[in-house]
Write a protein that holds these residues in place. Sequence first.
Motif, PDB file in Angstrom:
ATOM      1  N   UNK A 119       1.079  -0.883   0.002  1.00 35.46           N
ATOM      2  CA  UNK A 119      -0.128   0.080   0.159  1.00 35.46           C
ATOM      3  C   UNK A 119       1.001   1.575  -0.113  1.00 35.46           C
ATOM      4  N   UNK A 120       1.178   2.065  -0.895  1.00 36.16           N
ATOM      5  CA  UNK A 120       1.827   3.664  -1.033  1.00 36.16           C
ATOM      6  C   UNK A 120       1.211   4.587  -1.039  1.00 36.16           C
ATOM      7  N   UNK A 121      -0.054   4.178   0.087  1.00 37.38           N
ATOM      8  CA  UNK A 121      -0.023   6.410   0.542  1.00 37.38           C
ATOM      9  C   UNK A 121       0.521   6.554   1.178  1.00 37.38           C
ATOM     10  N   UNK A 122       0.548   8.012   1.340  1.00 40.42           N
ATOM     11  CA  UNK A 122       1.702   9.076   2.339  1.00 40.42           C
ATOM     12  C   UNK A 122       0.447   9.189   4.097  1.00 40.42           C
ATOM     13  N   UNK A 123      -1.320   8.932   3.678  1.00 37.96           N
ATOM     14  CA  UNK A 123      -1.598   8.617   4.373  1.00 37.96           C
ATOM     15  C   UNK A 123      -1.466   8.148   6.586  1.00 37.96           C
ATOM     16  N   UNK A 124      -1.840   8.566   6.915  1.00 35.05           N
ATOM     17  CA  UNK A 124      -1.571   8.259   8.092  1.00 35.05           C
ATOM     18  C   UNK A 124      -2.659   7.288   8.083  1.00 35.05           C
ATOM     19  N   UNK A 125      -3.666   7.720   8.277  1.00 32.67           N
ATOM     20  CA  UNK A 125      -5.364   7.011   8.412  1.00 32.67           C
ATOM     21  C   UNK A 125      -5.651   6.448   7.065  1.00 32.67           C
ATOM     22  N   UNK A 126      -6.854   5.818   7.510  1.00 34.23           N
ATOM     23  CA  UNK A 126      -7.208   4.769   7.080  1.00 34.23           C
ATOM     24  C   UNK A 126      -7.204   5.852   4.910  1.00 34.23           C
ATOM     25  N   UNK A 127      -6.652   4.769   4.033  1.00 35.47           N
ATOM     26  CA  UNK A 127      -6.631   4.825   2.413  1.00 35.47           C
ATOM     27  C   UNK A 127      -6.772   4.329   1.382  1.00 35.47           C
TER      28      UNK A 127
ATOM     29  N   UNK B 266     -11.521   9.336  -9.507  1.00 34.96           N
ATOM     30  CA  UNK B 266     -12.421   9.185  -8.410  1.00 34.96           C
ATOM     31  C   UNK B 266     -12.335   8.459  -6.555  1.00 34.96           C
ATOM     32  N   UNK B 267     -11.115   8.448  -6.783  1.00 33.70           N
ATOM     33  CA  UNK B 267     -10.663   7.223  -5.086  1.00 33.70           C
ATOM     34  C   UNK B 267     -11.157   7.779  -3.981  1.00 33.70           C
ATOM     35  N   UNK B 268     -11.011   8.717  -3.390  1.00 33.21           N
ATOM     36  CA  UNK B 268     -12.070   9.522  -2.147  1.00 33.21           C
ATOM     37  C   UNK B 268     -13.757   9.274  -2.133  1.00 33.21           C
TER      38      UNK B 268
ATOM     39  N   UNK C  70     -14.415   5.937  -2.567  1.00 33.72           N
ATOM     40  CA  UNK C  70     -14.478   4.727  -1.950  1.00 33.72           C
ATOM     41  C   UNK C  70     -14.709   5.086  -0.475  1.00 33.72           C
ATOM     42  N   UNK C  71     -13.910   5.826   0.037  1.00 34.49           N
ATOM     43  CA  UNK C  71     -13.493   5.539   1.803  1.00 34.49           C
ATOM     44  C   UNK C  71     -15.258   6.610   1.615  1.00 34.49           C
ATOM     45  N   UNK C  72     -15.373   7.265   1.386  1.00 35.07           N
ATOM     46  CA  UNK C  72     -16.483   8.374   1.776  1.00 35.07           C
ATOM     47  C   UNK C  72     -17.929   7.647   1.605  1.00 35.07           C
ATOM     48  N   UNK C  73     -17.943   6.828   0.753  1.00 37.41           N
ATOM     49  CA  UNK C  73     -19.586   5.579   0.695  1.00 37.41           C
ATOM     50  C   UNK C  73     -18.836   4.377   1.317  1.00 37.41           C
TER      51      UNK C  73
ATOM     52  N   UNK D  35     -21.129  17.556  -8.298  1.00 36.93           N
ATOM     53  CA  UNK D  35     -22.093  17.996  -7.393  1.00 36.93           C
ATOM     54  C   UNK D  35     -21.822  17.372  -5.513  1.00 36.93           C
ATOM     55  N   UNK D  36     -21.473  16.074  -5.719  1.00 36.14           N
ATOM     56  CA  UNK D  36     -21.432  15.700  -3.867  1.00 36.14           C
ATOM     57  C   UNK D  36     -20.080  15.870  -3.455  1.00 36.14           C
ATOM     58  N   UNK D  37     -19.102  15.838  -4.842  1.00 36.62           N
ATOM     59  CA  UNK D  37     -18.160  16.230  -3.358  1.00 36.62           C
ATOM     60  C   UNK D  37     -17.926  17.768  -3.155  1.00 36.62           C
ATOM     61  N   UNK D  38     -18.289  18.681  -4.020  1.00 35.27           N
ATOM     62  CA  UNK D  38     -18.844  19.678  -3.070  1.00 35.27           C
ATOM     63  C   UNK D  38     -19.529  20.197  -1.996  1.00 35.27           C
TER      64      UNK D  38
END
Lengths: 165, 213
Positions: free
Chosen positions: B7-15, B134-136, B138-141, B187-190
Amino acid sequence: MILLIHDLKGLDEDIVLKNTQGELTIVSDNGKIRPCICCFDCWIKTPGQCIAHDHYNHMGKLFSKAEELIIISRCFYGSYSPSIHGVLDRGISYMLPYFKTENKETHHSNRYDNHFIISAHFYGRISEKEKETAKKLIKANGINLFARETKVHFYETSEEILEAL
Amino acid sequence: MKISLINGSQKSKESNSGLILDRLKRFINKDHEIKNHKLGVKGFPEETLRKICSGDVIVLAFPLYVDSIPTNLLKLLIELEKHLTKEPTEDIVIYTIINNGFYEGKQTHIAFEIIENWCERSGIKFGGGIGQGAGETIGFVKNIPFAGFIFYNLDRSLKLLAQKIETKEPCNVTYLSPLLPRFLCRIMAHHFFWYPLARKNKLEKEDLVRKPV
Ligand SMILES: Cc1cc2nc3c(=O)[nH]c(=O)nc-3n(C[C@H](O)[C@H](O)[C@H](O)COP(=O)(O)O)c2cc1C
């Protein structure tokens, strides 16, 4: 202002400063740069400013003042060197979080009304395929950074770049 | 078969990269020896690099950063190249799953080329993979009932990818966007992502367009 982001070890920044007309700002990785952890706080907590406490938290502001962005980077696999990448990653506050659609592609809206030229200078033993990738990368970065023009050059050694500049 | 999931994400929390790897794991037969490696903002110790290089398959999941690959992952690839060229291994296959913020998964195509170029230098086989837009989302839904259907096509592609992984067969890169029209995603993202996050920080819409000088 010309913004120069480079990864050259032995570059005498004073000489470069003396030889350029107009204002020049030089940024390079000082070894203590924090990696972007994708927290988005530069969009939704301190808009336009990164929250990490180091010398690189104002990259968005620097971008907004540049007429030209010169990047000097060793080329790795058609991309930048980690030092350059780390600096560029820290600049997303230059954009707004909002999305727009252009040529059937999504991109961010611009925070500032600034459109610099990007001149990218890649050095190292670069294959033809890597050169093609690097050209595509700079073009894509140009779109996402609202650049009005992009130029890409390749060199075998970093000394050649300094002569060319 | 030894499979390293990186997992190459640089986030410390859930990616999102982590969530995608979790989804992929459901489709891989449990008989295989699967190792998870989360890169984060630190590198891997020598021991881990050696383990990764002595396996059969690498699955690399990461976010698109500046149309390319995140800095720490780039550092890791440079290290891995050194290992792999010092002790050449003929038969490692690497599969890549890239997720990006923008709607169009196609925007990951340059990062895929970068990985292909890395494979050429490191002497290992590029196995293809998935570019998910729209990767973000995935965590959002994740915790919204019934919303998971918008990634139905991702699950289908992950299932096919798992089959390829188990036979070490290369495949093409599949580019995906969620099963929602682009304008609705925007629209949803905003309205459901950026504004609520800003409000949590006591900021209004107008504050988000500040221009520090
Ligand atoms: C510094 C930085 C640069 C990014 N560059 C891009 C980009 O060029 N194109 C894009 O579509 N998304 C870009 N993104 C968005 C991420 O790819 C997206 O948020 C992703 O879902 C994060 O995945 P993760 O949770 O696995 O870390 C960028 C994000 C950050 C923090």
